[in-house]
Design an enzyme around this catalytic site. Structure first.
Site, PDB file in Angstrom:
ATOM      1  N   LYS A 240       0.849  -1.203   0.000  1.00  0.00           N
ATOM      2  CA  LYS A 240       0.000   0.000   0.000  1.00  0.00           C
ATOM      3  C   LYS A 240       0.883   1.251   0.000  1.00  0.00           C
ATOM      4  O   LYS A 240       1.961   1.255   0.615  1.00  0.00           O
ATOM      5  CB  LYS A 240      -0.870  -0.084   1.261  1.00  0.00           C
ATOM      6  CG  LYS A 240      -1.949   0.939   1.414  1.00  0.00           C
ATOM      7  CD  LYS A 240      -2.772   0.626   2.689  1.00  0.00           C
ATOM      8  CE  LYS A 240      -3.866   1.620   2.953  1.00  0.00           C
ATOM      9  NZ  LYS A 240      -4.664   1.275   4.150  1.00  0.00           N
TER      10      LYS A 240
ATOM     11  N   SER B  80      -9.705   1.154   3.366  1.00  0.00           N
ATOM     12  CA  SER B  80      -8.881   1.967   2.512  1.00  0.00           C
ATOM     13  C   SER B  80      -7.863   1.167   1.690  1.00  0.00           C
ATOM     14  O   SER B  80      -7.371   1.669   0.692  1.00  0.00           O
ATOM     15  CB  SER B  80      -8.121   2.980   3.372  1.00  0.00           C
ATOM     16  OG  SER B  80      -7.222   2.330   4.238  1.00  0.00           O
TER      17      SER B  80
ATOM     18  N   SER C 281      -9.836  -1.366   7.410  1.00  0.00           N
ATOM     19  CA  SER C 281      -9.263  -1.095   6.083  1.00  0.00           C
ATOM     20  C   SER C 281      -8.511  -2.248   5.433  1.00  0.00           C
ATOM     21  O   SER C 281      -8.123  -2.151   4.266  1.00  0.00           O
ATOM     22  CB  SER C 281      -8.325   0.110   6.164  1.00  0.00           C
ATOM     23  OG  SER C 281      -9.062   1.291   6.222  1.00  0.00           O
TER      24      SER C 281
END
Lengths: 96, 497
Positions: B78, B158, B182
């Site tokens: 990420k 997310s 997330s």
């Protein structure tokens, strides 16, 4: 509870966020809805409840002592600065 | 590589070790795949050259005793993990141009074991969002499509790019972070596995901070075994993060036995909320039956303060965010707003922040500023800390009665079309997190695994929550549930060009 335009502007000032008139109207409505959600907490009796400990779970007790390390990496720190001069970040004059 | 679509970290590891696969060939295949999958917008940076260099090195290393446990395994991370000399901006304009001179501890642990970095993955700005729509790069797209809609679906958030990339087989596994769900929510939306470890299991050093008392890094993978492999590598105390705990890291992979006879599985009454779709209820009931048929004992439990988790979270997370994000001022790094004649430092801060942050981030900073301000601190922030304590105690009570794990749905719905919720109230979007935020507030580990689909063919996930430091046990129960539910569906490869 309603978060009116004046309060949104004041929060914007505290948070150092510039807000247009349109922003103020939008955030006023949205922050009011979020505060309504937060107000549900009033229903909970917390008179006998202590604040949360530093850590949410047990198991952090054996913390080793912090060891200070000399960074000595001014160049690396300044590398990402939008502007810098002679080892310092450059900003507009702050004190007259 | 006829079984490329279903290749996992554990299978690739065996093939690489036996010499039946080369790291270079595998990496080339993934780079090709990523480059032809740009419609998914899962990657915000492709590091092909670095990956190939690492792969060549891995092939040389493969027969040596020096090789790491992930030698030759192509992964992606990420955009919230600082990667040395590679752009890292947490999908925010305000970190435009930021190139960290250091590597996050958890990613450094992957490279130390000779994993290969394919690139950085899309996410919601500063990990604030449940749909990937707050990303400065535009949203990643869910590789799954409903049978009745042409509209692209949200990969969740997310860590939406991480989950979409794993589901579309653009990498063998990925790292995400989980502050309120997330990792788990996108894992559920994309039909993959994701685990949020106990608070303090992994170092947060070098991860761009959102809410420091809630954030944890964790893997997103195709299988429970792969999650166990990655979690073991990224776990452990780090002297650079005083909130990482000195705890022994178990061998998570060897804990995967699948014998759950006699284990007590708690089913919390408060997670049966009124408007849960019937297909989610059915998925949950099927999961309960599968665990029962495997010898587990099902116990009805109560977590009475569950309904206050969302308001508690949406006081505490923004409060911590407003403090953490105060550092973005246009002075030290990233974007700097342009000043007009006569303007000074205050305008510099305000212009930089108003142009550099997106609306969701501004909203949360303002909520956080409000709840921490004089006159409201006690009513909101301090109150929420006390309610957090009650939520934590609910879980402690249940686990102290001998419950081994709690089973719940991961999300209250399957993946929804992009932009279907973004025009509505932010509170409506926050409701997505209803089953995941209590775990972060209590600091506990939880795993989401795909166990079924909706009538329209979209994946759904179940969540197993464990006591603090109980990752090995929830991984083992998830391993059994994975076997019983036998979820084998893959998205059709509609996005390839």
């Amino acid at each position: 509870m309603s978060i009116d335009s004046d309060l949104v502007s004041r929060i914007g000032d505290l948070a150092k966020i510039e807000l247009s008139k349109k922003d103020v109207t939008m955030f006023s409505k949205q922050l009011s809805e979020i505060v309504d959600l937060m107000n549900q907490l009033e229903e909970v009796d917390t008179s006998e409840v202590p604040d949360l400990d530093t850590y949410p779970v047990m198991g952090h007790e054996n913390r080793p002592e912090d060891i200070a390390r000399d960074g000595d990496c001014i160049d690396l720190i300044l590398k990402n600065a939008p502007e810098h001069k002679e080892g310092f970040f450059t900003v507009k004059k702050v004190i007259e | 590589m006829s079984d490329f679509e279903t290749l996992t970290i554990s299978k690739a590891r065996d093939l690489l070790l036996k010499g039946d696969l080369s790291a270079v060939k595998l990496t080339e295949r993934y780079i090709e795949r990523i480059e032809s999958s740009q419609k998914l917008n899962a990657f915000c940076l492709i590091t092909a050259e670095i990956a190939l260099n690492q792969a060549r090195f891995c092939d040389k290393l493969m027969r040596s005793s020096e090789k790491g446990k992930l030698c030759g395994i192509p992964l992606a991370v990420k955009d919230i993990f600082c990667t040395k000399s590679l752009p890292t901006q947490a999908a925010s304009k305000i970190l435009e141009g930021f190139v960290p001179p250091y590597e996050s501890t958890v990613t450094a642990k992957l490279w130390k074991e000779n994993a290969i970095l394919l690139g950085k993955l899309n996410m919601d700005e500063f990990a604030m969002g449940s749909s990937n729509e707050t990303s400065v790069y535009g949203p990643a797209i869910n590789p799954w499509q409903g049978s009745d809609t042409e509209l692209p679906l949200s990969p969740g958030g997310s860590s939406g790019g991480s989950a979409a990339a794993v589901a579309a087989n653009l990498c063998l596994g990925a790292l995400g972070t989980d502050t309120g769900g997330s990792i788990r929510q996108p894992a559920a939306f994309n039909g993959v596995v994701g685990i949020k470890p106990t608070y303090g299991r992994c170092s947060r050093w070098g991860i761009i901070a959102f809410a420091s008392s809630l954030d944890q890094a964790g893997p997103i993978t195709k299988t429970v075994r792969d999650s166990a492999i990655l979690l073991e590598i990224i776990s452990g105390h780090d002297s650079k993060d005083s909130t990482s705990a000195v705890q022994k890291v178990p061998n998570f992979e060897s804990a995967l036995i699948g014998d759950i006879r006699g284990k007590k599985i708690g089913i919390p009454a408060e997670y049966r909320i009124d408007d849960t779709p019937p297909e989610i209820i059915k998925l949950w009931e099927t999961g309960i039956r599968q665990l029962k048929d495997s010898g587990a004992k099902i116990v009805e439990i109560s977590l009475p303060h569950t309904k206050y988790s969302l308001p508690t979270y949406y006081v505490l997370a923004p409060a911590e965010a407003s403090s953490n994000l105060a550092r973005y001022d246009g002075v030290k790094y990233g974007y700097r707003g342009k000043l007009r004649a006569g303007e000074g430092i205050n305008e510099l801060y305000k212009r930089t922040r108003s142009e550099g942050f997106g609306d969701e981030v501004k909203r949360r900073i303002m909520v956080g500023t409000y709840v921490l301000s004089a006159g409201f601190y006690e009513a909101y922030y301090q109150k929420a800390l006390k309610v957090r304590n009650l939520i934590r105690k609910d879980f402690e009570n249940v686990f102290s009665q001998g419950i081994n794990a709690i089973l719940t749905p991961t999300t209250p719905s399957p993946a929804f079309p992009l932009s279907s919720k973004s025009n509505k109230s932010p509170v409506e979007m926050y409701l997505n997190d209803i089953f995941t935020v209590p775990v972060n507030l209590a600091g506990l580990p939880a795993i989401s695994i795909p166990t079924g689909t909706t009538d329209k063919g979209l994946p759904l996930g179940l969540q197993l929550i464990g006591p603090a430091w109980g990752e090995a046990e929830i991984l083992d129960i998830a391993f059994r549930l994975e076997k019983e539910s036998n979820f084998k569906e893959l998205p059709t490869n509609w996005w390839a060009i």
